[in-house]
Design an enzyme around this catalytic site. Structure first.
Site, mmCIF file in Angstrom:
data_model
loop_
_atom_site.group_PDB
_atom_site.id
_atom_site.type_symbol
_atom_site.label_atom_id
_atom_site.label_comp_id
_atom_site.label_asym_id
_atom_site.label_seq_id
_atom_site.Cartn_x
_atom_site.Cartn_y
_atom_site.Cartn_z
ATOM 1 N N TYR A 164 0.826 -1.205 0.000
ATOM 2 C CA TYR A 164 0.000 0.000 0.000
ATOM 3 C C TYR A 164 0.869 1.269 0.000
ATOM 4 O O TYR A 164 0.594 2.242 -0.711
ATOM 5 C CB TYR A 164 -0.898 -0.043 1.239
ATOM 6 C CG TYR A 164 -1.926 1.058 1.331
ATOM 7 C CD1 TYR A 164 -3.021 1.095 0.462
ATOM 8 C CD2 TYR A 164 -1.832 2.036 2.315
ATOM 9 C CE1 TYR A 164 -3.977 2.108 0.561
ATOM 10 C CE2 TYR A 164 -2.790 3.032 2.435
ATOM 11 C CZ TYR A 164 -3.856 3.069 1.552
ATOM 12 O OH TYR A 164 -4.807 4.055 1.668
ATOM 13 N N LYS A 168 0.846 4.235 -2.820
ATOM 14 C CA LYS A 168 0.405 5.574 -2.481
ATOM 15 C C LYS A 168 1.484 6.639 -2.726
ATOM 16 O O LYS A 168 1.181 7.755 -3.147
ATOM 17 C CB LYS A 168 -0.062 5.631 -1.020
ATOM 18 C CG LYS A 168 -1.411 4.937 -0.809
ATOM 19 C CD LYS A 168 -2.469 5.467 -1.767
ATOM 20 C CE LYS A 168 -3.857 4.923 -1.488
ATOM 21 N NZ LYS A 168 -4.849 5.398 -2.488
#
Length: 883
Positions: A164, A168
């Site tokens: 993640y 991001k």
């Protein structure tokens, strides 16, 4: 609301809009007049499943609010289909909010390839495909707004979210580049890193915190960034829980090693402090700005070398902070005692060095000129202010050589400003030589003293640098000395000399001296320096007068211990015609030995004497020298960029050889107001013209005000360039050749300004600026005794009442007047037959005339010395008649 930010007619695509943040965004845009494409796959927060219910529900909510919306159920990996939905239903697309996301949280060792790939496909690949499909429409219509959704995990990292975090931060970098590419077409791209309660955050945050992190606290920022009034692009924002903040990259000032320098892991280790310290930081916003230190390093040229103790690239030429100091008659007298003067208190010449009320005048011994400069350097060391690149302490240094030059006899008290720089650094193998130049200025701004201190730094050599100039002119001739002075050094002389400010413990602390390898504290090299200075002045200056002293240069060859006997051997050198033209009256080569050890302690040394005692420069000359930018412009007329370019043209006319050296055509394009100038240094002699020639090798674009600041020194060209205020195209490296403009005489600009102003008077143009130092106060004695001469000629009663010959010796500035109240005459000079000699300062003479001081009070304060018939001094009240 009359000032409500609306989106009427705009079409917005919001991915992942079925819940949480996406739903909040969709509802706000829909309520503000936008036509909304509500995209949502309808799966779970980990990416599984599919449903149309979530998107349909949000569409209905928007319609219930009176807005227009359509649902789309495609995966963001099919971004083209989502954009096509907007085109099919609304015929355009204006705003893209990339919001869709999922989580696959797991520690890195347990993370599968599927966990990694799925996160990448949804967050990064999905944002790419949706944006890529919409991008041509946004560019072609000259308007667009794009939002990327990042996360704190991408900015800072977070346990269990390696996949993640990767995704991001990836979309943040993606957005930064799109912002650059889209700016000219009015397509703005920004990134938010939200903290809000959602299906994803409820798995990693406690319920009570999620309750306060409402999506409605994030959406207002998204709406503003997407509005046509918002000019922000390329920004990264943290938002949530009522907080809104913009982030920027910050890096340490770091450590730069010049190109060609040998850099080892040990080098990096020793520089780890400045590499990692955030005490000084910078905030690059573009690739060009991020490369600024590297580009500057390349432009600076190859490394001059260095090591852990001496970084030549950083240190050489660097300036230390300016420091102010002052001294008084007490300091001057204490220094003279510290260098052995007045051992015989009846020696009239030495007494003039220690007694401020001496009848023949009080003299500051010239080698005192080193004391204020050394004090300034030591003060900076106390404050931890050492030149950059010099990383050593007292334990590694010895004072190796000293040069001191006195521009005119030193006053008995003064306030000084010291400006120091690292002048030279030489590699002597096992040690380095560091030459520090200190220039000292008086209150009028006149240069008074020049010192060059050469420090031997043990273990700091061997870096492959220059060994320095060869040869040595000050070798004693092979003949008997012309003069020899032998003088024992008292056992406590070092303790006395240190009171003049040289507090190095090597000269007072037995334990420190032994740790440094000496059996006991050694005498200060500068104390020996003062001793030999006295010996030479007494032996060769006219009448032993120290005011003839011009300069001294010595090499400290060995140490002297208090209690030893110093022998100074001196040879007078024949002067060349060039020496005589410089006003040099004599040059004395000398060396000093310790008698007990037959050891040379000062070698390769010389003192120069003036032919005539120099006088202070006239006030006007000193002021002119310190004028910062030449003469002043005519009242009410300010220089313009056109004036500067015309002055450059005049400069080129007088320096035609520059064109053949530089061989470059420069074009300056100025804005606010607009103008264009070409400096052609290829056409033979060099010309300046007001046009925008397309044949320039290098083009420089900047605001007119920035150009003027650059010309006057208020702005640095390199900082303007890396700050985006100066754009250079074409041959960027050739812009360095413009360094010649720094030699442009400000008075050339003044001539152009005066011509433009219609020939304003030179008198008006040469008024001193407020920044100039006040000129030194002139002597009042001449005017006072001039009036007294008139009074004596008119009033013969004075001759009868006083009946004495008074010799006035005036100090600060020096003057001498004879008031003969026996014969009735007043004249400048001295008279050996004077009945009474009165010695006082010029300012105290003025006070006597004005009546603000009485002779008795000045005498009691030590400000008036009276020799001879003291009773006659009681009758000088007649001075009051001069007011």
């Amino acid at each position: 609301m009359a000032n409500e930010l609306r989106f009427d007619g705009k079409v917005v695509i919001i991915t992942g809009a079925g819940n949480g943040l996406g739903r909040s965004h969709a509802l706000l845009f829909g309520s503000r007049g936008a036509k909304v494409v509500v995209n949502d796959l309808g799966g779970g927060h980990t990416g599984e499943g599919k449903s149309s219910a979530a998107a349909d529900k949000v569409v209905e909510e928007i319609k219930a609010l009176g807005g227009e919306a359509v649902a789309n159920y495609d995966s963001v990996e099919d971004g083209a289909k989502i954009v096509q939905t907007a085109l099919d239903h609304f015929k355009r697309v204006d705003i893209v909010v990339n919001n869709a996301g999922i989580l696959r949280d797991v520690s890195f060792p347990k993370m599968t390839q599927e966990d990694w790939d799925l996160i990448y496909r949804v967050h990064v690949l999905g944002a790419f495909r949706v944006t890529h499909a919409a991008w041509p429409y946004l560019r072609d219509q000259g308007y667009g707004r794009v939002i990327m959704t990042a996360s704190a995990a991408g900015i800072y990292g977070n346990f269990g979210q390696a996949n993640y975090s990767m995704a991001k931060l990836g979309v943040a970098g993606f957005a930064s580049t799109l912002a650059i590419e889209g700016k000219k077409k009015n397509v703005h791209v920004n990134t938010i890193a939200p903290i809000a309660g959602s299906r994803m955050t409820e798995t990693v945050l406690p319920p009570e915190l999620i309750a306060s992190l409402k999506p409605e606290y994030v959406t207002p920022l998204v709406a503003w960034l997407c509005h046509e009034d918002c000019e922000e692009t390329g920004g990264l924002f943290e938002v949530g829980g009522g907080f809104f903040g913009k982030l920027r990259w910050e890096r340490t000032k770091g450590k730069t090693f010049r190109v060609g320098r040998v850099i080892t892991p040990e080098t990096v280790k020793s520089s780890w402090g400045p590499i990692t310290s955030f005490e000084e930081t910078e905030h690059p916003a573009t690739v060009v700005q991020s490369m600024a230190p590297i580009l500057a390093n390349v432009q600076a040229g190859p490394s001059l070398g260095g090591n852990e103790f001496v970084d030549v690239d950083l240190a050489l030429g660097s300036e230390l902070p300016t420091i102010e100091s002052s001294y008084t008659e007490r300091d001057v007298a204490l220094y003279a005692l510290g260098i052995g003067a007045a051992k015989d208190p009846l020696d009239a010449k030495d007494l003039q060095l220690v007694y401020e009320l001496h009848g023949e005048g009080f003299h500051t011994f010239p080698t005192f000129g080193v004391a204020p400069a050394l004090g300034a350097v030591l003060q900076l060391m106390k404050e931890g202010k050492q030149a950059p690149g010099l990383n050593y302490g007292f334990d590694r240094v010895l004072h190796g050589e000293q040069y001191t030059e006195i521009k005119r006899p030193l006053p008995s008290n003064a306030k000084l400003v010291h400006k120091a720089r690292i002048k030279d650094i030489f590699d002597k193998g096992k040690f380095a030589l560091v030459v520090t130049e200190i220039k000292s200025y008086d209150e009028s701004g006149e240069e008074l003293i020049v010192n060059e201190m050469t420090t031997f730094v043990r273990g700091a050599g061997g870096f492959g640098g220059s060994r320095g100039p060869g040869g040595d002119p000050y070798v004693p001739p092979e003949r008997a000395p012309d003069a020899v002075v032998t003088e024992p050094i008292p056992e406590n002389q070092a303790l006395l000399y240190r009171l003049s400010g040289d507090w190095n413990p090597l000269h007072a602390d037995p334990n420190f001296a032994q740790a440094f390898g000496f059996q006991k504290p050694i005498l200060h090299g500068l104390c020996t320096f003062g001793y030999v200075g006295r010996h030479v002045v007494r032996s060769f200056a006219p009448n032993g007068d120290p005011r003839y002293f011009r300069s001294i240069k010595v090499r400290f060859a060995d140490s002297v211990f208090p209690g030893e006997t110093l022998v100074t051997e001196m040879w007078k050198q024949e002067l060349s015609e060039d020496d005589k033209a410089k006003g040099i009256g004599a040059r004395i080569i000398f060396q000093a030995k310790v008698k007990e050890r037959e050891k040379v302690v000062i070698s390769r040394a010389a003192i120069e004497l003036y032919e005539k005692i120099p006088q202070p420069k006239p006030a006007a000359a000193a002021a002119k020298k310190e004028a910062p930018k030449g003469e002043a412009a005519p009242a009410g007329v300010q220089p313009t960029s056109a004036d500067v370019f015309q002055a450059i043209g005049k400069y080129l006319e007088a320096n035609a050889q520059l064109a053949s050296k530089i061989q470059t055509v420069f074009r300056f394009v100025l804005t606010d107001p607009a103008s264009a100038w070409t400096i052609d240094l290829k056409n033979g002699s060099g010309t300046v013209s007001a046009d925008a020639s397309s044949a320039a090798d290098t083009t420089l674009e900047l605001k007119d005000s920035d150009f003027m600041d650059m010309c006057t020194g208020k702005a640095d060209a390199q900082k303007l360039y890396f700050g985006g205020k100066l754009k250079i195209s074409g041959n960027v490296m050739a812009s360095q050749k413009l360094e010649f403009l720094k030699k442009l005489d400000p008075n050339l600009v003044l001539e152009v300004v005066k011509a433009r102003a219609g020939g304003a008077s030179a008198a008006a143009a040469s008024q001193p600026s407020a920044a100039q130092p006040a000129p030194p106060k002139a002597s009042e004695a001449a005017a006072i005794f001039g009036k007294l001469k008139e009074l004596v000629a008119k009033d013969k009663r004075l001759v009868d009442e006083v009946g004495a010959v008074l010799q006035f010796r005036i100090q600060d500035p020096d003057a001498a007047w004879v008031v003969d109240l026996k014969g009735g005459a007043v004249k400048e000079g001295t008279d050996a037959a004077a009945t009474t000699v009165l010695t006082l300062k010029d300012a105290d003479l003025v006070a006597l005339v004005k009546g603000t001081e009485q002779p008795q009070s000045l005498y009691q304060k030590g400000a008036l010395r009276v020799d001879g018939d003291v009773r006659a001094a009681q009758r000088i009240g007649f001075l009051r008649q001069l007011t």
